[in-house]
Design an enzyme around this catalytic site. Structure first.
Site, PDB file in Angstrom:
ATOM      1  N   ASP A   1       7.523 -12.849  -0.712  1.00  0.00           N
ATOM      2  CA  ASP A   1       8.320 -11.738  -0.192  1.00  0.00           C
ATOM      3  C   ASP A   1       9.690 -12.126   0.346  1.00  0.00           C
ATOM      4  OD1 ASP A   1       5.496  -9.800   1.064  1.00  0.00           O
ATOM      5  OD2 ASP A   1       6.489  -9.835  -0.881  1.00  0.00           O
TER       6      ASP A   1
ATOM      7  N   ARG B   1      -4.157   4.593  -6.244  1.00  0.00           N
ATOM      8  CA  ARG B   1      -4.251   3.671  -5.108  1.00  0.00           C
ATOM      9  C   ARG B   1      -3.084   3.917  -4.164  1.00  0.00           C
ATOM     10  NH1 ARG B   1      -1.362  -0.922  -3.724  1.00  0.00           N
ATOM     11  NH2 ARG B   1      -2.465  -2.771  -2.998  1.00  0.00           N
TER      12      ARG B   1
END
Length: 585
Positions: free
Chosen positions: A419, A499
């Site tokens: 990230d 989801r």
């Protein structure tokens, strides 16, 4: 004729625009707007495939990347040709760089301060030239548009070539490449085993020699390193060795001692982090730790349960439905990571604006703010007690499997990435440089449902293919981890259903705090003020259980999962090369 003549300059400008866009996209593959522009160019008449040229490409890098692509596709004949071309061009570029190291000393200020005599000045200048020559390997190993070099650039060519030649049946040249590689790493056990295999296949009487140009390259580099390290030890010079293969016996003992001290310091810091993980208290009651770093086979990873109630998950899912109907996210059609899923996203500011317009319930928008803040407090308390974490970005996201496009699917919902850095699996590195979000320190995912197929989060080793841990979504489950190279992760394909989760990123840097969240909180505060009646009474909202729980912490509990190590997707190759910054989980 006149019309054709007028149109010709326009075509030339279009060709230049396509090349410029392609050059930018090569260095910034995550740039969504540029990705759309590239697709538009591909559909335009007059734009040919050879218009997509990288204007910053150098001959050896162009050949190297083409060779690796062929290698990853098991096209070994083509890989051999392009990798040989890359190696030749790289060595030529190296010689050109070394030649430029000759000349006067450019650092005039340092020269005046040192006040050398004649012999000292000659020695200092010569050492400066040698250090410059040594750094040239970093120059050729740095891809245009990057600021960090690929480690072991020259040896990696020989490693790839050795395997590629063996696959096409040319064991003689494969053995030659293996012998050349061993000049850099003479004790490398896998390559020594390969050499034994090649000698058996070729016959013990067959002479296997390393390439002459590689032998000269290594010997020259070792001699220069020997002189430089002498200057470091006796003349007060400094040197950052660009190579990982430098023999240990060449490095002065006092420098080895410093290296050992640095290693010990790093080890102590790692142990301190682990201790901090164990002692971080939880600020809310009823939250359970179901997996910690040890159980997840990594560092700075944790899974919490019961962060949200079933009722709260349903309310937030209602919010995602309204957001999807409002057309938010990446045009509410396709995912930025795969064509087989539809992606919908909602920021906290957009949620509050939808509430202002009457499109969603104010209580649901407020719950999004509360749930993400609750997660922030948990992660801050657990990982960095006493050190403030700010929101970097908050995103309520849903991924929906596209009907009729799931059969035979081999890709991931979100490819493996880190990230806050650009993951380079082959180099076993993660470059902390733009376009990565280098300021992000911690990440989190708060799940809202589990009535879908696939979509689980998984962590890998730096190779991006060896799975070390998996997390299966469930309402109220929060997975949190540090955002760096120690935690490469991806998302399995969502093959059925929808989801939904709240993706969260945090930073210690106040200047990188999420500005949209500040605006959202101001609008929410304004809404609260407007709810006040003239007589001083106030509307009471229906309380959603546990929306602002702040009870004392309780002892942690956990259960150990099965340790699984496998490859995420049978179509994944051993050395994927894509480097990109990623956003959503």
């Amino acid at each position: 004729m006149t019309g054709a003549a007028a149109f010709s300059p326009q075509l030339k400008k279009l060709d230049q625009a396509v090349s410029a866009a392609h050059t930018f996209f090569v260095a910034n593959p995550q740039h969504l707007q540029m990705r759309e522009d590239i697709e538009k160019y591909r559909r335009m008449s007059g734009v040919k495939s050879d218009s997509f040229r990288d204007l910053e490409a150098t001959p050896h890098w162009e050949a190297y990347e083409a060779g690796v692509q062929h290698y990853d596709a098991d096209e070994y004949l083509q890989a051999v040709a392009r990798l040989e071309e890359s190696l030749t061009e790289a060595l030529l570029a190296l010689e050109e760089c070394r030649a430029l190291c000759e000349g006067p000393w450019e650092d005039e200020d340092e020269e005046e301060e040192m006040q050398h005599g004649l012999y000292e000045a000659i020695a200092a200048h010569y050492i400066q030239v040698l250090k410059c020559r040594q750094q040239c390997v970093l120059e050729i190993a740095t891809k245009p548009g990057r600021i960090s070099a690929t480690e072991d650039f020259i040896p990696s060519h020989l490693d790839l070539l050795q395997f590629a030649y063996s696959q096409v049946g040319n064991q003689t040249v494969a053995a030659e490449c293996a012998a050349s590689y061993l000049l850099f790493y003479p004790t490398d056990e896998p390559m020594l085993e390969k050499m034994k295999q090649y000698r058996t296949e070729l016959g013990e009487d067959t002479a296997v020699r390393a390439r002459q140009n590689i032998h000269q390259y290594v010997q020259r580099s070792l001699m220069e390193k020997k002189w430089i390290y002498y200057a470091v030890e006796h003349l007060g010079e400094t040197f950052n060795d660009p190579d990982l293969w430098t023999p240990d016996e060449l490095i002065p003992e006092n420098l080895k001692e410093k290296y050992r001290e640095d290693q010990e310091k790093q080890k102590r810091e790692t142990l301190d982090v682990e201790e901090r993980e164990k002692r971080g208290p939880l600020p809310f009651e009823d939250i359970a730790i179901t997996m910690d770093s040890h159980q997840m086979n990594g560092t700075q990873r944790v899974v919490f349960d019961r962060v949200l109630t079933e009722s709260e998950c349903k309310d937030l899912l209602r919010l995602t439905k309204a957001a999807g109907e409002a057309g938010d996210g990446y045009r509410a059609r396709r995912s930025p990571h795969t064509p087989h899923e539809r992606f919908e996203g909602l920021t906290v500011l957009k949620a509050v604006q939808l509430a202002q317009n009457g499109d969603v319930d104010w209580r649901d928008a407020k719950l999004l703010l509360q749930a993400s803040e609750k997660s922030r407090k948990i992660i801050e308390s657990y990982f960095t007690p006493g050190k403030k974490l700010y929101f970097s970005f908050t995103h309520l996201v849903c991924r929906t499997a596209v009907d009729g496009q799931q059969e035979g699917r081999m890709d991931l919902s979100h490819p493996v990435h880190a990230d806050n850095c650009l993951l380079d699996p082959e180099g076993q590195e993660c470059w902390k440089e733009p376009p990565a979000y280098v300021y992000r320190d911690y990440s989190g995912i708060l799940y809202l449902n589990d009535d879908f197929q696939g979509g689980g989060l998984f962590f890998t080793e730096m190779d991006t293919v060896t799975v070390t841990a998996e997390v299966h979504p469930k309402c109220g489950k929060l997975v949190a981890f540090s955002s760096g190279k120690e935690n490469p992760h991806g998302v399995w394909a969502v093959s059925r259903g929808r989801r939904c989760a709240i993706a969260l990123w945090y930073t210690h840097s106040r200047e990188h705090a999420e500005q949209e969240r500040v605006k959202a909180e101001e609008l929410m505060k304004q809404r609260t003020v407007e709810e006040d009646w003239p007589d001083g009474s106030k509307h009471q909202e229906t309380d959603h259980s546990s929306r602002s729980s702040a009870k004392p912490p309780v002892p942690n509990s956990g259960s150990k999962p099965v340790n699984q190590r496998q490859k995420p997707g049978s179509d994944r190759k051993e050395h994927p090369k894509v480097l990109r910054a990623r956003d959503e989980f």
